[in-house]
Write an enzyme that holds these catalytic residues in place. Structure first.
Site, PDB file in Angstrom:
ATOM      1  N   GLU A  73      92.376  30.994  16.324  1.00 18.47           N
ATOM      2  CA  GLU A  73      90.942  30.888  16.061  1.00 18.47           C
ATOM      3  C   GLU A  73      90.096  31.009  17.329  1.00 18.47           C
ATOM      4  O   GLU A  73      89.079  31.697  17.334  1.00 18.47           O
ATOM      5  CB  GLU A  73      90.608  29.557  15.376  1.00 18.47           C
ATOM      6  N   ASP A 100      95.721  27.655  14.072  1.00 15.30           N
ATOM      7  CA  ASP A 100      94.486  26.871  14.170  1.00 15.30           C
ATOM      8  C   ASP A 100      94.823  25.629  14.992  1.00 15.30           C
ATOM      9  O   ASP A 100      95.496  24.712  14.520  1.00 15.30           O
ATOM     10  CB  ASP A 100      93.969  26.478  12.780  1.00 15.30           C
ATOM     11  N   ILE A 102      93.059  23.083  16.232  1.00 17.93           N
ATOM     12  CA  ILE A 102      92.564  21.852  15.589  1.00 17.93           C
ATOM     13  C   ILE A 102      91.862  22.263  14.305  1.00 17.93           C
ATOM     14  O   ILE A 102      90.834  22.942  14.365  1.00 17.93           O
ATOM     15  CB  ILE A 102      91.552  21.067  16.462  1.00 17.93           C
ATOM     16  N   ASP A 103      92.399  21.904  13.163  1.00 18.07           N
ATOM     17  CA  ASP A 103      91.652  22.096  11.924  1.00 18.07           C
ATOM     18  C   ASP A 103      90.992  20.765  11.603  1.00 18.07           C
ATOM     19  O   ASP A 103      91.678  19.772  11.332  1.00 18.07           O
ATOM     20  CB  ASP A 103      92.570  22.547  10.775  1.00 18.07           C
ATOM     21  N   THR A 105      87.789  20.103  13.619  1.00 20.31           N
ATOM     22  CA  THR A 105      87.179  19.820  14.932  1.00 20.31           C
ATOM     23  C   THR A 105      86.011  18.848  14.817  1.00 20.31           C
ATOM     24  O   THR A 105      85.839  17.965  15.665  1.00 20.31           O
ATOM     25  CB  THR A 105      86.709  21.139  15.589  1.00 20.31           C
ATOM     26  N   ASP A 228      92.877  28.787   8.798  1.00 21.40           N
ATOM     27  CA  ASP A 228      92.672  27.511   8.096  1.00 21.40           C
ATOM     28  C   ASP A 228      93.772  27.272   7.065  1.00 21.40           C
ATOM     29  O   ASP A 228      94.116  26.122   6.771  1.00 21.40           O
ATOM     30  CB  ASP A 228      91.340  27.494   7.329  1.00 21.40           C
TER      31      ASP A 228
END
Ligand code: 2AM
Ligand code: CA
Ligand code: CA
Ligand code: CA
Length: 281
Positions: A73, A100, A102-103, A105, A228
């Protein structure tokens, strides 16, 4: 048939290693973020921890699989158009890692304890490994194509709920005000009259992990990106669930408007969205 991947470690072991190492580091930075950048809007946040975690994961993947492609991402410009273009450039790769870092954030920044690392590996466009790690609860979700899905080694299975009226559904408030938010709100309004209850923790990947493990019976959201959902989609299908776009077409890496369920409520959920004109299609 998926060929054996040459390398000293299996891709699944590498994905787990990446997710747990990055997850531990992300957790150690919780509450310490000083610099907050925004992407497209005040709702679209990014921190140095997102970027650092993605770099850490990228390096580790390339150590083991130097000729694999990686779509992360934080390496893509903000916005839906850039995401679609970035995916189109790599989706025919033989091996493609979809990351991803950090999904969730927004949760990470605010100290709301729901975020995760999501890592998928696709072979010629089909997801064959999906790993999601929640460092707060130390929950590791792992799926391999054709081999099932596991949470810390225990088999993961979707719920048994047979109708929306028996179900808790996860939903999301994608911050894109121009397209996704109004569509999601229509869907949420329609579903709220049918289901037992709705939940939103602010991480698409965790919602899918929760469908896989039966904590919720389904998840609906439009305006999502491949990073995601790619790992979570395999978790759901390998746990006995069903994933499609909001019109019921089979999942592929380009699907942005997603429905994932235990299978038993899938048709009823699709009908509700269609009747409410909330498919986004
Ligand atoms: P993120 O934390 O990786 O950005 C919550 O509904 C979901 O929306 C999360 O998975 C979150 O992922 C994602 N999200 C956040 N901002 C977004 C944006 N501007 N466009 C699309 N998805 C977004
Ligand atoms: Ca983001
Ligand atoms: Ca995300
Ligand atoms: Ca992210």
């Amino acid at each position: 048939k998926v060929p054996y991947v040459v390398g000293s470690k299996s891709p699944t072991a590498v994905a787990i290693n990446c997710a747990s190492k990055a997850g531990e580091w992300i957790k150690s930075r919780l509450g310490l973020v000083k610099e907050l950048d925004t992407k497209l809007s005040a709702q679209d946040l990014v921190t140095d921890v997102d970027k650092g975690a993605e770099l850490m994961i990228r390096k580790l993947i390339l150590t083991h699989f130097p000729d694999h492609d990686i779509l992360g991402e934080e390496d893509v410009a903000p916005g839906a158009a850039a995401a679609v273009k970035a995916l189109s450039e790599v989706r025919d790769s033989e091996y493609l890692w979809i990351v991803d870092p950090i999904d969730g954030t927004t949760n990470f920044v605010h100290g709301f304890p729901y975020f995760c690392v999501s890592i998928a590996l696709a072979y010629k466009g089909e997801v064959i490994v999906g790993v999601i790690y929640d460092p707060i609860r130390d929950e590791l979700f792992v799926a391999e194509k054709g081999k099932g899905a596991y949470i810390h080694g225990k088999k993961s299975e979707v719920s048994n709920d047979g109708s929306l009226s028996d179900s808790i559904l996860a939903i999301g408030f994608n911050p894109d005000r121009d397209f996704a938010l109004p569509v999601n709100m229509k869907g949420i309004t329609a579903l709220s009259g049918e289901v037992r209850s709705l939940r939103a923790v602010g991480s698409a990947a965790l919602h899918l992990a929760y469908v896989a493990t039966g904590r919720v019976s389904g998840y609906y959201e439009v305006g999502l990106n491949s990073w995601d959902v790619a790992a979570g989609v395999l978790l759901v299908t390998e746990s006995g669930g069903v994933v499609s776009d909001t019109a019921g077409n089979p999942y592929h890496l380009g699907v942005r408007n997603l429905v994932a369920t235990n299978g038993k409520i899938h048709a009823e959920l699709l009908e509700t969205l269609s009747a409410a004109d909330a498919t986004g299609l």
